[in-house]
Scaffold this motif. Structure first.
Motif, PDB file in Angstrom:
ATOM      1  N   LYS A 171       9.252  60.460 156.909  1.00  8.02           N
ATOM      2  CA  LYS A 171       8.795  60.500 158.302  1.00  8.02           C
ATOM      3  C   LYS A 171       9.609  59.541 159.158  1.00  8.02           C
ATOM      4  CE  LYS A 171       4.002  61.936 158.073  1.00  8.02           C
ATOM      5  NZ  LYS A 171       2.633  61.426 157.992  1.00  8.02           N
ATOM      6  N   PHE A 172       9.974  58.398 158.531  1.00 10.62           N
ATOM      7  CA  PHE A 172      10.725  57.391 159.278  1.00 10.62           C
ATOM      8  C   PHE A 172      12.125  57.895 159.579  1.00 10.62           C
ATOM      9  CE2 PHE A 172      13.462  53.635 159.595  1.00 10.62           C
ATOM     10  CZ  PHE A 172      12.778  52.874 160.536  1.00 10.62           C
ATOM     11  N   LYS A 173      12.777  58.417 158.543  1.00 14.83           N
ATOM     12  CA  LYS A 173      14.171  58.773 158.770  1.00 14.83           C
ATOM     13  C   LYS A 173      14.332  60.093 159.513  1.00 14.83           C
ATOM     14  CE  LYS A 173      15.624  60.848 154.396  1.00 14.83           C
ATOM     15  NZ  LYS A 173      16.336  60.646 153.154  1.00 14.83           N
ATOM     16  N   ALA A 174      13.207  60.784 159.715  1.00 14.36           N
ATOM     17  CA  ALA A 174      13.266  61.967 160.576  1.00 14.36           C
ATOM     18  C   ALA A 174      13.538  61.562 162.025  1.00 14.36           C
ATOM     19  CB  ALA A 174      11.946  62.747 160.484  1.00 14.36           C
ATOM     20  N   LEU A 175      13.235  60.312 162.331  1.00  9.15           N
ATOM     21  CA  LEU A 175      13.478  59.812 163.687  1.00  9.15           C
ATOM     22  C   LEU A 175      14.864  59.200 163.783  1.00  9.15           C
ATOM     23  CD1 LEU A 175      10.077  57.958 164.169  1.00  9.15           C
ATOM     24  CD2 LEU A 175      10.772  60.068 165.341  1.00  9.15           C
ATOM     25  N   GLY A 176      15.410  59.172 164.985  1.00 12.22           N
ATOM     26  CA  GLY A 176      16.678  58.496 165.222  1.00 12.22           C
ATOM     27  C   GLY A 176      17.880  59.309 164.822  1.00 12.22           C
ATOM     28  N   THR A 177      18.994  58.612 164.597  1.00 11.04           N
ATOM     29  CA  THR A 177      20.254  59.262 164.261  1.00 11.04           C
ATOM     30  C   THR A 177      20.692  58.811 162.871  1.00 11.04           C
ATOM     31  OG1 THR A 177      21.553  57.446 165.145  1.00 11.04           O
ATOM     32  CG2 THR A 177      20.964  59.196 166.689  1.00 11.04           C
ATOM     33  N   SER A 178      21.800  59.356 162.401  1.00 13.24           N
ATOM     34  CA  SER A 178      22.233  59.009 161.040  1.00 13.24           C
ATOM     35  C   SER A 178      22.607  57.529 160.936  1.00 13.24           C
ATOM     36  CB  SER A 178      23.421  59.882 160.625  1.00 13.24           C
ATOM     37  OG  SER A 178      24.484  59.678 161.526  1.00 13.24           O
ATOM     38  N   ASP A 179      23.094  56.947 162.004  1.00 13.55           N
ATOM     39  CA  ASP A 179      23.423  55.516 161.974  1.00 13.55           C
ATOM     40  C   ASP A 179      22.230  54.633 162.315  1.00 13.55           C
ATOM     41  OD1 ASP A 179      26.122  55.699 161.276  1.00 13.55           O
ATOM     42  OD2 ASP A 179      26.668  56.191 163.350  1.00 13.55           O
ATOM     43  N   SER A 180      21.310  55.176 163.053  1.00 11.41           N
ATOM     44  CA  SER A 180      20.186  54.385 163.550  1.00 11.41           C
ATOM     45  C   SER A 180      18.893  55.132 163.247  1.00 11.41           C
ATOM     46  CB  SER A 180      20.306  54.157 165.053  1.00 11.41           C
ATOM     47  OG  SER A 180      21.584  53.671 165.384  1.00 11.41           O
ATOM     48  N   ARG A 181      18.429  54.947 162.021  1.00  9.54           N
ATOM     49  CA  ARG A 181      17.218  55.662 161.621  1.00  9.54           C
ATOM     50  C   ARG A 181      15.980  55.034 162.246  1.00  9.54           C
ATOM     51  NH1 ARG A 181      18.816  60.467 159.839  1.00  9.54           N
ATOM     52  NH2 ARG A 181      20.277  60.344 158.091  1.00  9.54           N
ATOM     53  N   GLY A 182      15.013  55.876 162.541  1.00 14.67           N
ATOM     54  CA  GLY A 182      13.701  55.393 162.932  1.00 14.67           C
ATOM     55  C   GLY A 182      13.578  55.047 164.392  1.00 14.67           C
ATOM     56  N   SER A 183      12.570  54.268 164.654  1.00 15.87           N
ATOM     57  CA  SER A 183      12.269  53.884 166.027  1.00 15.87           C
ATOM     58  C   SER A 183      12.354  52.374 166.144  1.00 15.87           C
ATOM     59  CB  SER A 183      10.863  54.364 166.402  1.00 15.87           C
ATOM     60  OG  SER A 183       9.939  53.929 165.411  1.00 15.87           O
ATOM     61  N   LYS A 184      12.120  51.901 167.345  1.00 10.06           N
ATOM     62  CA  LYS A 184      12.279  50.469 167.595  1.00 10.06           C
ATOM     63  C   LYS A 184      11.429  50.094 168.784  1.00 10.06           C
ATOM     64  CE  LYS A 184      14.972  46.623 168.198  1.00 10.06           C
ATOM     65  NZ  LYS A 184      13.686  46.008 168.206  1.00 10.06           N
ATOM     66  N   VAL A 185      10.951  48.870 168.775  1.00  9.60           N
ATOM     67  CA  VAL A 185      10.141  48.415 169.903  1.00  9.60           C
ATOM     68  C   VAL A 185      11.054  47.742 170.927  1.00  9.60           C
ATOM     69  CG1 VAL A 185       8.166  47.038 170.610  1.00  9.60           C
ATOM     70  CG2 VAL A 185       8.232  48.027 168.310  1.00  9.60           C
ATOM     71  N   PHE A 186      10.946  48.159 172.164  1.00  2.96           N
ATOM     72  CA  PHE A 186      11.772  47.617 173.233  1.00  2.96           C
ATOM     73  C   PHE A 186      10.951  46.758 174.187  1.00  2.96           C
ATOM     74  CE2 PHE A 186      14.173  51.106 171.583  1.00  2.96           C
ATOM     75  CZ  PHE A 186      15.491  50.723 171.696  1.00  2.96           C
ATOM     76  N   SER A 187      11.580  45.714 174.660  1.00  4.58           N
ATOM     77  CA  SER A 187      10.972  44.883 175.704  1.00  4.58           C
ATOM     78  C   SER A 187      11.690  45.223 176.996  1.00  4.58           C
ATOM     79  CB  SER A 187      11.182  43.398 175.399  1.00  4.58           C
ATOM     80  OG  SER A 187      10.873  43.100 174.056  1.00  4.58           O
ATOM     81  N   VAL A 188      10.996  45.887 177.896  1.00  4.41           N
ATOM     82  CA  VAL A 188      11.627  46.350 179.136  1.00  4.41           C
ATOM     83  C   VAL A 188      11.231  45.419 180.277  1.00  4.41           C
ATOM     84  CG1 VAL A 188      11.923  48.299 180.706  1.00  4.41           C
ATOM     85  CG2 VAL A 188      11.491  48.707 178.255  1.00  4.41           C
ATOM     86  N   SER A 189      12.240  44.895 180.946  1.00  5.25           N
ATOM     87  CA  SER A 189      11.949  43.949 182.028  1.00  5.25           C
ATOM     88  C   SER A 189      12.977  44.094 183.141  1.00  5.25           C
ATOM     89  CB  SER A 189      11.969  42.513 181.498  1.00  5.25           C
ATOM     90  OG  SER A 189      13.281  42.168 181.091  1.00  5.25           O
ATOM     91  N   GLY A 190      12.772  43.364 184.178  1.00  4.22           N
ATOM     92  CA  GLY A 190      13.706  43.395 185.300  1.00  4.22           C
ATOM     93  C   GLY A 190      13.231  44.321 186.403  1.00  4.22           C
ATOM     94  N   ASP A 191      14.178  45.000 187.015  1.00  4.97           N
ATOM     95  CA  ASP A 191      13.850  45.840 188.163  1.00  4.97           C
ATOM     96  C   ASP A 191      13.331  47.194 187.703  1.00  4.97           C
ATOM     97  OD1 ASP A 191      14.609  43.933 190.120  1.00  4.97           O
ATOM     98  OD2 ASP A 191      16.703  44.350 189.608  1.00  4.97           O
ATOM     99  N   THR A 192      12.093  47.198 187.250  1.00  2.00           N
ATOM    100  CA  THR A 192      11.459  48.420 186.765  1.00  2.00           C
ATOM    101  C   THR A 192      10.014  48.410 187.248  1.00  2.00           C
ATOM    102  OG1 THR A 192      10.579  49.515 184.784  1.00  2.00           O
ATOM    103  CG2 THR A 192      11.090  47.182 184.574  1.00  2.00           C
ATOM    104  N   PRO A 193       9.532  49.573 187.648  1.00  2.00           N
ATOM    105  CA  PRO A 193       8.121  49.612 188.056  1.00  2.00           C
ATOM    106  C   PRO A 193       7.169  49.504 186.863  1.00  2.00           C
ATOM    107  CG  PRO A 193       9.155  51.762 188.307  1.00  2.00           C
ATOM    108  CD  PRO A 193      10.235  50.836 187.855  1.00  2.00           C
TER     109      PRO A 193
END
Lengths: 597, 388
Positions: free
Chosen positions: B213-235
């Motif tokens: 299930k994990f490797k079904a996500l992402g690309t061959s070099d970047s498997r899976g998902s990741k948590v992002f911290s989004v900041s700056g000029d964003t609503p």
């Protein structure tokens, strides 16, 4: 465990070295010198200056060759375009935070950064000058050491020296990033902290950030002053090292040439600390025997054992800071330098009819702590400051150069008399274990009437560069007045370098080892590795100096302190006997507890 | 606007569906080698930014012979613009603990430490309570593993693994020479696995749901998902778990305010991507990797000020031991100031770029090595803003 050989190529040349060897060492085998700054043969690897970076085929990063072990099949390039560019950048960066006003620097001509800058032909400074006015305020609080942060390149050799070799850590890294610097507890001046003035940091500082407080001008002024009678004394370890600063190979003895040079410099009399080293043995040897009697026979509770030597002012200050509860263990004898000063301005001044206030006593010492020692308030028993100025071996070399003396071509000369005669036992004061050996040669003979039972008087078990040595001497067939020592095993220990001294003190404090007599020298190798000796220093250099010291001993006609005729004479004419009232007044001292930071 | 951004819910997945202790019990019935194989198969790479394959790290440490080994959770989240570990620590700490316990079982460690960023001490009270419960549960399950907290003191460089060990050992937080690497000689010079908070949670989740299930996500070099911290000029600033390998363009469409000029990917030590490159930039190990920080700048921002802030930060946070980083950071900072004031010609920026080349290959640790990332990407794309 046997080590594997690792095969690699450096600059396309194959080499096989033992597993664990660094790239730097492996390159040395092929005669490729890689420049270094933070690396030092006496210290652990830091890998922080990055001057020694090399290219390893296939690696993304350059490797610090001092910190990177070789691996099988490695291909190293020590002078590729990438390496050269990076190395030049690094030297430029170091210069940008360095006060590069070289002509004003005491280390001008002896600076590793200057050499590197010259080697890489650093011309115009690419980068901005980062030296701050605050960093240019020197710490001149210590009579021994000058600290100039504007010269510091943060290689941390001093920090590692102070921690690893000396166990003192008076110097440490404080702050980070652009505020990082080498400093003391709460940034206090050096003379207010635990610094023992040993000067080992000076010996390893690649630049002029740590230097001795120099008194060359003061000494010249004294020499030029017709109203002053200037006598000079030379410590045992100076005569086997001075040549190193004057183009003579390491390990070559220059005693006669040094005396000759001192006379040419204009000193009125050239005398020898070795004389008072012999005197020290008379006093300290007697003190030991007296203490043994008080402790073992009289069961005097105030008399503590082991007795510890007191010749090394760095060690004394260390003990006053760190083991102030053990100050009673220290011999009350002053160091040979201070005994000399006290005797020169009393006995000797009388003899040659010079007023003590007109006499200037200059010492040539392998030591910078001696500069502090001569200023101690306890060291004024002649009624004046007993020793006026202390010059290091290095400062003497500078004076010889300034005077335009061609040291190579000098004839050998002899010390003036009196206070110039000495024994082989005195000269070995300059090596770790030497005071012990000298004391044993005399004390054993006093007690038994026979020479120490070692071939040619060479007490091998107390010699050598092991950090802590111990030995046991069986005392047999004693003279009747020493009957309490019959059959006693005399346990002795020797430490050099204060980190070893600390270990030994901890052992003594925990009661793990029972000794009668302990010799401690503050510096690695003893005085021959002192903080005032020629730079550089390394285990090999100290070994060669020690060999020179022991050969000087073997060549002396007199090998035992108690046979020095001038010593016998001073007792007859002036002091009476060892530990006499007069001896106590002039030759003995006391110590004071100091704070632990 | 149309985009292919895929939001994922693994890290924060409801604990009712995935009870960490259940996952642990289930996993401990498997062999260590099987677990390692699953991790390798999943393609999970370290989520702190450097991206070392987690399964390999565990395998190397397992292969070391030593009575004592350690598992350390790097919770010294210090990269400017990153705040996802705080959220994970706050919301799903048991998943972190579980990952550590599994790791301890796999590599043969009996002690785990969470090196918690000093500024996160406010979390400690609730974390300690949960940790005590978890440690008690481990004892109940007869698992020979206990977890402890160690608090950092605020130095950025202590997030570098070897500086972190030094700090834990009570020394000045300064990076060590490598080799040896942590898997051989880490904390107390013993073999050590050190993983980022998020990585440990993913190990728990891979054990829970399987690698497929994990490797079904992402690309061959970047498997899976990741948590992002989004900041700056964003609503909509915040924490988002996204599939790896997305084009930055899609990200900006989702999070930008319509006036996005540049995105700083990977925090202060990461790369600045200008608008014209949004389409060609992949967020992942094949493109620009990130520990999670995504800072969005709109046209009102001065890129000189942005770079100046970063360089001030690095000049202060360099541990100071190695020359390229200590002096290099100061030269970069003072250098752009000098150019701005006209005291040095614009071409001096090229001298400074060359300097970053040296820092990249000659500095002792990742801090000094990566200062060139923001420097070069901002200078190259916004040169006129630096000069005028």
């Amino acid at each position: 465990m046997s080590k594997y050989l690792v095969n690699l190529k450096i600059n396309n040349m194959p080499v096989a070295v033992e597993e664990g060897t660094t790239i730097l060492e492996a390159a040395k085998r092929l005669n490729f010198r890689i420049p270094t700054l933070c690396n030092h043969p006496d210290l652990t690897v830091a890998g922080n200056c990055r001057v020694c970076v090399v290219e390893v085929k296939g690696a993304r990063l350059l490797a610090a060759s001092c910190a990177t072990p070789v691996s099988e099949g490695m291909e190293v390039f020590t002078n590729s375009e990438k390496v050269r560019k990076a190395r030049k950048h690094i030297v430029e960066l170091l210069l940008s935070e360095h006060n590069a006003d070289c002509t004003k620097c005491f280390k001008n001509g002896h600076c590793e950064l200057q050499e590197l800058a010259s080697e890489y032909r650093i011309g115009d400074h690419v980068f901005l000058d980062l030296v701050t006015p605050e960093s240019m305020i020197q710490d001149i609080s210590s009579p021994s050491i000058v600290k100039d942060d504007s010269k510091c390149i943060r290689c941390q050799r001093c920090v590692r020296t102070c921690a690893e070799l000396q166990g003192v850590s008076a110097l440490a890294v404080v702050n980070k990033g652009d505020h990082q610097k080498i400093s003391t507890f709460l940034n206090k001046p050096l003379h207010e902290v635990v610094c023992t003035n040993c000067g080992q940091c000076i010996n390893r500082c690649p630049t002029g950030a740590l230097t001795e407080r120099n008194y060359i001008e003061e000494v010249w002024n004294a020499i030029y002053d017709p109203s002053k009678f200037v006598v000079v004394q030379t410590a045992p370890a100076t005569r086997i090292a001075l040549g190193e600063d004057l183009g003579i190979p390491v390990g070559e003895r220059v005693t006669g040439k040094m005396v000759s040079a001192l006379k040419k410099l204009g000193f009125n009399k050239v005398l020898d600390t070795d004389f008072t080293a012999d005197l020290t043995i008379m006093e300290e040897g007697t003190e030991l025997l007296t203490r043994l009697k008080k402790a073992l026979v009289d069961k005097d509770e105030k008399t503590v054992l082991p007795m510890m030597t007191s010749c090394s002012p760095g060690w004394i200050k260390f003990q006053e800071h760190m083991y102030s509860d053990m100050l009673d263990n220290l011999s009350t004898c002053k160091s040979p330098q201070q005994m000399f000063g006290a005797v020169a301005k009393t006995y000797y001044a009388d003899k040659i009819n010079i007023k003590a206030q007109d006499m200037i006593v200059v010492s040539i010492m392998p030591c910078v702590a001696k500069k502090f020692e001569c200023e101690r308030p306890e060291m004024r028993d002649s009624g004046y400051q007993d020793v006026d100025y202390v010059l290091t071996t290095r400062e003497l070399a500078m004076m010889i150069k300034q005077a335009g003396i061609d040291f190579h071509k000098l004839d050998e000369d002899h010390y003036d008399s009196i206070l110039g005669e000495s024994s082989g036992a005195a000269v070995i004061f300059g090596a770790t274990g030497g005071v012990m050996e000298a004391a044993l040669r005399t004390a054993y003979e006093i007690v038994t009437g026979r020479e120490v039972p070692f071939t040619n008087l060479n007490i091998q078990p107390v010699r050598g560069m092991e950090g802590i040595k111990d030995a046991t001497i069986k005392i047999k067939n004693v003279k009747p007045e020493w009957s309490f020592l019959e059959g006693v095993d005399l346990h002795v220990a020797i430490a050099h370098g204060l980190a070893n001294a600390r270990q030994l003190m901890e052992k003594v404090r925990r009661g793990e080892a029972v000794y009668h007599f302990i010799e401690v020298m503050g510096c690695p190798g003893g005085c021959l590795g002192g903080g005032g000796q020629p730079i550089p220093t390394s285990p090999e250099i100290r070994k060669k100096r020690a060999e020179a010291i022991y050969s000087e001993d073997e060549d002396m006609p007199i090998r035992k302190s108690h046979e020095n005729p001038e010593v016998l004479e001073i007792y007859k004419e002036f002091l009476g006997e060892p530990l006499s009232h007069k001896s106590h007044d002039l030759l003995h001292t006391h110590y004071k507890p100091r704070k632990r930071y | 606007m149309e985009n292919n951004l895929k939001k994922v819910d693994i890290i924060f997945e409801d604990s009712d569906k995935c009870a960490p202790l259940k996952v642990l019990e289930k996993t401990l019935k498997r062999t260590a080698d099987d677990i390692i194989l699953d991790l390798i198969d999943s393609g999970l790479k370290g989520r702190g930014g450097a991206g070392f394959p987690t399964g390999l790290k565990w395998k190397f440490t397992r292969n070391e012979t030593s009575d004592v080994k350690y598992v350390i959770c790097n919770a010294d989240e210090g990269e400017p613009g990153t705040f996802k570990d705080r959220e994970i620590l706050d919301r799903v700490p048991e998943k972190i603990f579980t990952g550590m316990a599994i790791c301890g079982y796999v590599v043969g460690a009996r002690e785990g430490y969470i090196y918690l960023r000093g500024e996160y001490n406010f979390l400690l009270k609730s974390l300690l309570k949960k940790l005590n419960d978890f440690n008690a549960a481990l004892k109940k399950l007869n698992v020979d593993f206990q977890i402890y907290f160690k608090s950092g003191s605020g130095a950025y460089v202590c997030g570098e693994e070897s500086a972190l060990f030094e700090s834990m050992e009570g020394k000045r937080g300064e990076p060590r020479n490598k080799p040896p690497y942590p898997t051989v000689a880490g904390y107390n010079s013993k073999p050590t696995v050190i993983n980022n908070v998020e990585t440990l949670v993913y190990t728990t989740m891979i054990c829970h749901m399987g690698p497929e299930k994990f490797k079904a996500l992402g690309t061959s070099d970047s498997r899976g998902s990741k948590v992002f911290s989004v900041s700056g000029d964003t609503p909509i600033p915040g924490i988002y778990e996204l599939e790896l390998g997305m084009p930055l363009h899609d990200f900006v469409n989702e999070f930008g305010d319509g006036d996005t000029k540049a995105v700083q990917v990977g925090g202060a030590s990461g790369h600045c991507v200008p608008r014209k490159k949004f389409n060609d930039t992949i967020i992942g190990f094949e493109g620009i990797p990130t520990g999670g920080s995504m800072m969005i700048f709109n046209s009102s921002r001065s890129m000189y000020n942005v770079l100046h802030d970063y360089l001030e930060f690095f000049a202060e946070e360099s541990c100071g031991q190695c020359t390229p980083c200590r002096v290099g950071c100061q030269q970069l900072l003072k250098g752009i100031e000098a150019v701005k004031r006209g005291e040095r010609p614009p071409a001096y920026l090229d001298d400074l770029k060359k300097l970053t080349g040296t820092m990249k290959i000659a500095a002792k640790c990742g801090l000094g090595q990566s200062v060139g990332n923001p420097f070069n990407s901002i200078i190259d794309n916004f040169r006129e803003e630096i000069i005028y």
